[in-house]
Design an enzyme around this catalytic site. Structure first.
Site, PDB file in Angstrom:
ATOM      1  N   HIS A 309       9.121 -70.184  -6.097  1.00  0.00           N
ATOM      2  CA  HIS A 309      10.595 -72.122  -6.033  1.00  0.00           C
ATOM      3  C   HIS A 309       9.646 -73.770  -5.807  1.00  0.00           C
ATOM      4  CE1 HIS A 309      14.219 -69.297  -6.462  1.00  0.00           C
ATOM      5  NE2 HIS A 309      13.016 -68.730  -5.438  1.00  0.00           N
ATOM      6  N   GLU A 339      19.186 -75.696 -13.120  1.00  0.00           N
ATOM      7  CA  GLU A 339      17.965 -76.596 -14.091  1.00  0.00           C
ATOM      8  C   GLU A 339      19.006 -77.064 -15.074  1.00  0.00           C
ATOM      9  OE1 GLU A 339      18.917 -72.046 -15.391  1.00  0.00           O
ATOM     10  OE2 GLU A 339      18.758 -73.377 -14.029  1.00  0.00           O
TER      11      GLU A 339
END
Length: 416
Positions: A309, A339
């Site tokens: 991450h 995203e």
């Protein structure tokens, strides 16, 4: 000297506004009073009968300045002019501040015969001067900037707090106008309202965005009041300011935090929806056109799964920067999801919107992450149609994004 001239001198002596007293020149007897006019009697509280023959030392008291009296004695002994100021005392024991001068009087042979003294009670002038000094010290001691100008807005007084907040020393601002503090962040209508309000004799209160001597900006809650004379004419203006820069900075920080995404510093979805709604309403009301670009980082789940991450966050941040640096100044970039980004193109038809979307795609493709390598973006463009609701416009952009992904990703798809 004729009788008429003597009568004139007598009338002038008796009717003079200034207190006048004549003493003899006998130092051994303390220079006894020979004549005193009514003004002198009123000032001292003694009648002429009570003064006659007595030395004026009787008017001295605890606060009489001994240095002034010593100078007085020297001048009398040397038979020369004297001028001084000190405290004297009336018959009732009350004190007053007297300013007086004494001149020697000589006969035709040049022999000293008398002294004549002209005196004024200046207690009120001294009180006003001391009150003004106290006021000036009080204003200088206050922690808030204070400015006093004349009726033409030329500065006549500033306190130490003004210098501390603005960076301007007192000597540099005297005679100038507060316009020197203008930052350019208020329009002319703001200053026109200020002038109109003050000219009408009313107070003007507002938050000013001013500029310091070093060019930095500060926010100030400012109250400006006109000062009028007894005839109602404006003679001065007094401004009291409170520097609220810290408060404004905190408020702006809270507003920024509430409206921006923590990771990318783009608009967050909640605030972005408000921006979209406002732009949509304006476009409908004015007949304008807006375009939306919905874009998604390709294969982002694989980035997180393979590199973790923190790397995924770095990729998101770099893509966000690329988008923000590609769009126009009036466009809005919103972090729509993990995203996923939504770009609002203001006043932008489909064709230039597609060109801009393609530049965004190319700029992201040019990114080279140190771990991930090449990053690509899929984009869907939709332009507001006549019968679109805002929800339908977003849905059309989302459908176009899906089409770009289905067609192989790293491309722009335009909604019909």
């Amino acid at each position: 000297m004729t009788t008429s001239e003597l009568s004139l001198f007598k009338a002038a002596f008796l009717q003079s506004w200034n207190a006048i007293v004549i003493t003899d020149a006998d130092a051994s007897q303390g220079y006894g009073v020979v004549f005193a006019n009514p003004a002198f009697c009123t000032m001292t509280g003694y009648s002429f009968e009570e003064l006659r023959g007595r030395p004026l030392k009787m008017l001295q008291g605890p606060d009489t300045d001994p240095m002034v009296i010593a100078d007085l004695r020297t001048c009398l002994q040397q038979e020369r002019y004297f001028e001084g100021t000190t405290y004297n005392y009336r018959k009732d024991g009350s004190s007053y501040v007297v300013h007086w001068n004494i001149s020697p009087v000589r006969d035709e042979n040049g022999k000293l015969t008398h002294f004549v003294s002209v005196q004024q009670d200046i207690s009120e002038f001294v009180r006003v001067a001391r009150d003004n000094q106290l006021l000036a010290r009080a204003l200088d001691a206050t922690s808030d900037p204070v400015v006093v100008t004349d009726a033409h807005a030329h500065i006549t007084f500033v306190n130490s707090a003004f210098s501390r907040v603005t960076g301007y020393p007192v000597t540099e601002v005297m005679g100038k106008t507060p316009a020197m503090l203008r930052s350019g962040q208020h329009d002319e209508a703001f200053y026109a309202n200020l002038r109109k309000t003050l000219t009408a004799g009313k107070d003007f209160r507002a938050t000013f965005i001013n500029r310091r001597r070093d060019g930095s900006i500060y926010h100030a809650e400012q109250s400006i009041s006109p000062v009028m004379d007894e005839k109602g004419r404006i003679t001065h203006f007094v401004s009291v300011t409170k520097d609220i820069s810290d408060r404004v900075e905190k408020e702006q920080g809270l507003i920024h935090d509430a409206s921006h995404d923590t990771l990318t510093d783009l608009y967050n979805r909640r605030f972005g929806e408000q921006v979209l709604s406002s732009s949509f309403r304006q476009a409908r009301a004015l007949g304008g056109v807006i375009s939306l670009i919905l874009c998604d980082i390709d294969h982002f789940k694989q980035v997180n799964d393979r590199f973790g991450h923190p790397t995924g966050d770095r990729v998101i941040v770099n893509v966000a920067k690329a988008l923000r640096h590609t769009v126009r100044g009036r466009d809005a970039v919103i972090r729509w999801g993990g995203e996923e980004f939504l770009v609002l193109l203001d006043d932008c038809p489909a064709e230039p919107g597609q060109q801009l979307a393609e530049r965004m795609r190319a700029r992201v493709e040019a990114l080279q992450d140190e771990e991930v390598g090449r990053i690509t973006l899929s984009l869907g463009l939709a332009t507001l149609a006549a019968d679109d609701t805002l929800e339908q416009l977003i849905e059309r952009a989302d459908t176009a994004l899906y089409a770009a992904k289905q067609a192989g990703r790293n491309r722009v798809s335009v909604a019909p």
